[in-house]
Each structure stands twice: as C-alpha cells, then as structure tokens.
Design a protein around this motif. Sequence first.
Motif, PDB file in Angstrom:
ATOM      1  N   ALA A   9       0.843  -1.192   0.000  1.00  0.00           N
ATOM      2  CA  ALA A   9       0.000   0.000   0.000  1.00  0.00           C
ATOM      3  C   ALA A   9       0.879   1.242   0.000  1.00  0.00           C
ATOM      4  CB  ALA A   9      -0.917   0.004   1.220  1.00  0.00           C
ATOM      5  N   THR A  10       0.344   2.301  -0.583  1.00  0.00           N
ATOM      6  CA  THR A  10       1.019   3.600  -0.573  1.00  0.00           C
ATOM      7  C   THR A  10       0.051   4.637  -0.006  1.00  0.00           C
ATOM      8  OG1 THR A  10       0.234   4.286  -2.757  1.00  0.00           O
ATOM      9  CG2 THR A  10       2.270   2.952  -2.686  1.00  0.00           C
ATOM     10  N   GLU A  11       0.583   5.823   0.244  1.00  0.00           N
ATOM     11  CA  GLU A  11      -0.291   6.892   0.749  1.00  0.00           C
ATOM     12  C   GLU A  11      -1.406   7.215  -0.232  1.00  0.00           C
ATOM     13  OE1 GLU A  11       1.028  10.273   2.907  1.00  0.00           O
ATOM     14  OE2 GLU A  11       2.830   9.248   3.628  1.00  0.00           O
ATOM     15  N   ALA A  12      -1.163   7.007  -1.517  1.00  0.00           N
ATOM     16  CA  ALA A  12      -2.199   7.273  -2.523  1.00  0.00           C
ATOM     17  C   ALA A  12      -3.407   6.347  -2.359  1.00  0.00           C
ATOM     18  CB  ALA A  12      -1.612   7.129  -3.926  1.00  0.00           C
ATOM     19  N   ASP A  13      -3.211   5.189  -1.711  1.00  0.00           N
ATOM     20  CA  ASP A  13      -4.303   4.241  -1.490  1.00  0.00           C
ATOM     21  C   ASP A  13      -5.155   4.597  -0.276  1.00  0.00           C
ATOM     22  OD1 ASP A  13      -3.577   2.362  -3.590  1.00  0.00           O
ATOM     23  OD2 ASP A  13      -1.870   1.809  -2.323  1.00  0.00           O
ATOM     24  N   LEU A  14      -4.670   5.511   0.559  1.00  0.00           N
ATOM     25  CA  LEU A  14      -5.331   5.750   1.840  1.00  0.00           C
ATOM     26  C   LEU A  14      -6.754   6.303   1.740  1.00  0.00           C
ATOM     27  CD1 LEU A  14      -2.307   6.803   4.048  1.00  0.00           C
ATOM     28  CD2 LEU A  14      -3.552   4.630   4.030  1.00  0.00           C
ATOM     29  N   PRO A  15      -7.093   7.135   0.772  1.00  0.00           N
ATOM     30  CA  PRO A  15      -8.511   7.534   0.683  1.00  0.00           C
ATOM     31  C   PRO A  15      -9.436   6.332   0.452  1.00  0.00           C
ATOM     32  CG  PRO A  15      -7.165   9.113  -0.496  1.00  0.00           C
ATOM     33  CD  PRO A  15      -6.255   7.957  -0.120  1.00  0.00           C
ATOM     34  N   ALA A  16      -9.051   5.400  -0.420  1.00  0.00           N
ATOM     35  CA  ALA A  16      -9.881   4.209  -0.664  1.00  0.00           C
ATOM     36  C   ALA A  16      -9.888   3.304   0.565  1.00  0.00           C
ATOM     37  CB  ALA A  16      -9.376   3.449  -1.884  1.00  0.00           C
ATOM     38  N   ILE A  17      -8.751   3.159   1.216  1.00  0.00           N
ATOM     39  CA  ILE A  17      -8.663   2.346   2.432  1.00  0.00           C
ATOM     40  C   ILE A  17      -9.555   2.947   3.520  1.00  0.00           C
ATOM     41  CG2 ILE A  17      -7.090   1.758   4.340  1.00  0.00           C
ATOM     42  CD1 ILE A  17      -4.920   1.286   2.140  1.00  0.00           C
ATOM     43  N   THR A  18      -9.510   4.256   3.663  1.00  0.00           N
ATOM     44  CA  THR A  18     -10.339   4.947   4.662  1.00  0.00           C
ATOM     45  C   THR A  18     -11.818   4.710   4.377  1.00  0.00           C
ATOM     46  OG1 THR A  18      -8.614   6.608   4.996  1.00  0.00           O
ATOM     47  CG2 THR A  18     -10.847   7.194   5.704  1.00  0.00           C
ATOM     48  N   GLU A  19     -12.192   4.749   3.117  1.00  0.00           N
ATOM     49  CA  GLU A  19     -13.582   4.511   2.718  1.00  0.00           C
ATOM     50  C   GLU A  19     -14.021   3.075   3.037  1.00  0.00           C
ATOM     51  OE1 GLU A  19     -15.551   4.053  -1.602  1.00  0.00           O
ATOM     52  OE2 GLU A  19     -14.661   6.028  -1.231  1.00  0.00           O
ATOM     53  N   ILE A  20     -13.153   2.120   2.737  1.00  0.00           N
ATOM     54  CA  ILE A  20     -13.455   0.709   3.022  1.00  0.00           C
ATOM     55  C   ILE A  20     -13.652   0.529   4.530  1.00  0.00           C
ATOM     56  CG2 ILE A  20     -12.485  -1.636   3.041  1.00  0.00           C
ATOM     57  CD1 ILE A  20     -11.064  -0.798   0.344  1.00  0.00           C
ATOM     58  N   TYR A  21     -12.742   1.095   5.316  1.00  0.00           N
ATOM     59  CA  TYR A  21     -12.824   0.923   6.760  1.00  0.00           C
ATOM     60  C   TYR A  21     -14.030   1.664   7.341  1.00  0.00           C
ATOM     61  CZ  TYR A  21     -11.364   0.282  11.575  1.00  0.00           C
ATOM     62  OH  TYR A  21     -11.328  -0.072  12.901  1.00  0.00           O
ATOM     63  N   GLU A  22     -14.336   2.836   6.802  1.00  0.00           N
ATOM     64  CA  GLU A  22     -15.511   3.580   7.273  1.00  0.00           C
ATOM     65  C   GLU A  22     -16.773   2.730   7.126  1.00  0.00           C
ATOM     66  OE1 GLU A  22     -18.118   7.608   6.368  1.00  0.00           O
ATOM     67  OE2 GLU A  22     -16.216   7.322   5.333  1.00  0.00           O
ATOM     68  N   HIS A  23     -16.920   2.071   5.995  1.00  0.00           N
ATOM     69  CA  HIS A  23     -18.086   1.211   5.784  1.00  0.00           C
ATOM     70  C   HIS A  23     -18.109   0.087   6.819  1.00  0.00           C
ATOM     71  CE1 HIS A  23     -20.610  -1.909   3.954  1.00  0.00           C
ATOM     72  NE2 HIS A  23     -21.301  -0.878   3.512  1.00  0.00           N
ATOM     73  N   ALA A  24     -16.941  -0.512   7.082  1.00  0.00           N
ATOM     74  CA  ALA A  24     -16.863  -1.597   8.069  1.00  0.00           C
ATOM     75  C   ALA A  24     -17.262  -1.112   9.461  1.00  0.00           C
ATOM     76  CB  ALA A  24     -15.454  -2.191   8.089  1.00  0.00           C
ATOM     77  N   VAL A  25     -16.809   0.073   9.828  1.00  0.00           N
ATOM     78  CA  VAL A  25     -17.143   0.621  11.150  1.00  0.00           C
ATOM     79  C   VAL A  25     -18.640   0.901  11.262  1.00  0.00           C
ATOM     80  CG1 VAL A  25     -16.834   2.598  12.705  1.00  0.00           C
ATOM     81  CG2 VAL A  25     -14.849   1.609  11.563  1.00  0.00           C
ATOM     82  N   LEU A  26     -19.198   1.508  10.228  1.00  0.00           N
ATOM     83  CA  LEU A  26     -20.597   1.953  10.295  1.00  0.00           C
ATOM     84  C   LEU A  26     -21.616   0.838  10.110  1.00  0.00           C
ATOM     85  CD1 LEU A  26     -20.374   5.322   8.335  1.00  0.00           C
ATOM     86  CD2 LEU A  26     -20.513   4.986  10.823  1.00  0.00           C
ATOM     87  N   THR A  27     -21.244  -0.244   9.435  1.00  0.00           N
ATOM     88  CA  THR A  27     -22.239  -1.265   9.102  1.00  0.00           C
ATOM     89  C   THR A  27     -21.910  -2.666   9.597  1.00  0.00           C
ATOM     90  OG1 THR A  27     -21.253  -1.820   6.962  1.00  0.00           O
ATOM     91  CG2 THR A  27     -22.862  -0.015   7.004  1.00  0.00           C
TER      92      THR A  27
END
Length: 177
Positions: A9-27
């Motif tokens: 992973a690179t820092e460029a992947d972090l917005p997508a990673i953050t989105e994936i994790y946000e969904h996991a946290v919320l649902t």
Amino acid sequence: MTNVEIRSATEADLPAITEIYEHAVLTGTATFELIPPDLAEMTRRFESLIEGAYPYLVASLEGRAVGYAYAGPYRPRPAYRFTVEDSVYLQPAIHRRGIGTQLLQRLIAECEARGYRQMIAVIGDSANAGSIGVHSRTGFAMIGTHSDVGFKFGRWLDTVMMQRALGEGATTLPETP
C-alpha cells in the motif's frame, strides 16, 4: 478466484482504504470501533505501521484499491516481538471472490520473510463466518472465544481468537538482535 493485483500500500491508497474501513465501522461488526477514523488518522496509523517495518498491503482491481491487509504488533511488551496480529478488510461488493484469502496469504508470506513466528487473528463477532473461513483456509486454528466483550449496534459481541504459526513457528529459537 478473482485476478487481482496484491501490492504494498502507498499513501495514494489511503482515501480508498479509509472509505473501506468507514463502511466496516458503520455497518459491520468486524471492528469494534464506533466512529470511523478520518483520513488523517488512517494516515497516522499507516505511517506508524510502515515505520515499524510491518507489511501493509492493498488489493487492486482495475487500478482501484478494493481491499487491504496489514500486520501489526500483537502486544507492546518486548516478549511479543515475534508475534503479529493481522487485519483484512474488503469492499462489500467484492466479498466471496477469494480476494481476502489472497491478501491474507500474501500477508503471511510477508510476515514470514520478516522473521515473525506467530500470527494472531482477533475476529470481531463470532457470527463473522467470512473472516473465520478465510483464516481457517489459510492455516489458522481456533484458540478461543471471548464472549460478550464488545457492545455495538445494541447487542453484545464476541471476539474469536485464531492463531497460525509462521515459518518455523516455535520449533526453533528466533534470531535475536
């Protein structure tokens, strides 16, 4: 299995990673976090793991991160330095396509190459058959369940503990600095 690129992973992947994790946290109940961390916090966590020389991987389909996995310290005390804890998260749309298994297999190989000897999975929710199955398929054994230790979505949740030896496991002494 889906043909996917697994890479560091690179820092460029972090917005997508953050989105994936946000969904996991919320649902979901795979994580016991209740409030999704923002991009700045996910970047801080990523940098901490990279600075510690832990592997952090991303699964990419058509140039977009659709899943990620990393290993981090199991516990902070020095005697645990040869043991890591894994985490694997996927976009919901790509579940049951073998990508989680591919990520975890690569993560295991990366941890073995770094000299780690044990990997622990702390799986949120004993009803999380997908994660339990992925870990079982990659050589993890059930070591126990902590009953009713988390409270999320108005109900008590268990954590399932699974463990897998890495490399020579405990059959030999590790090289120590």
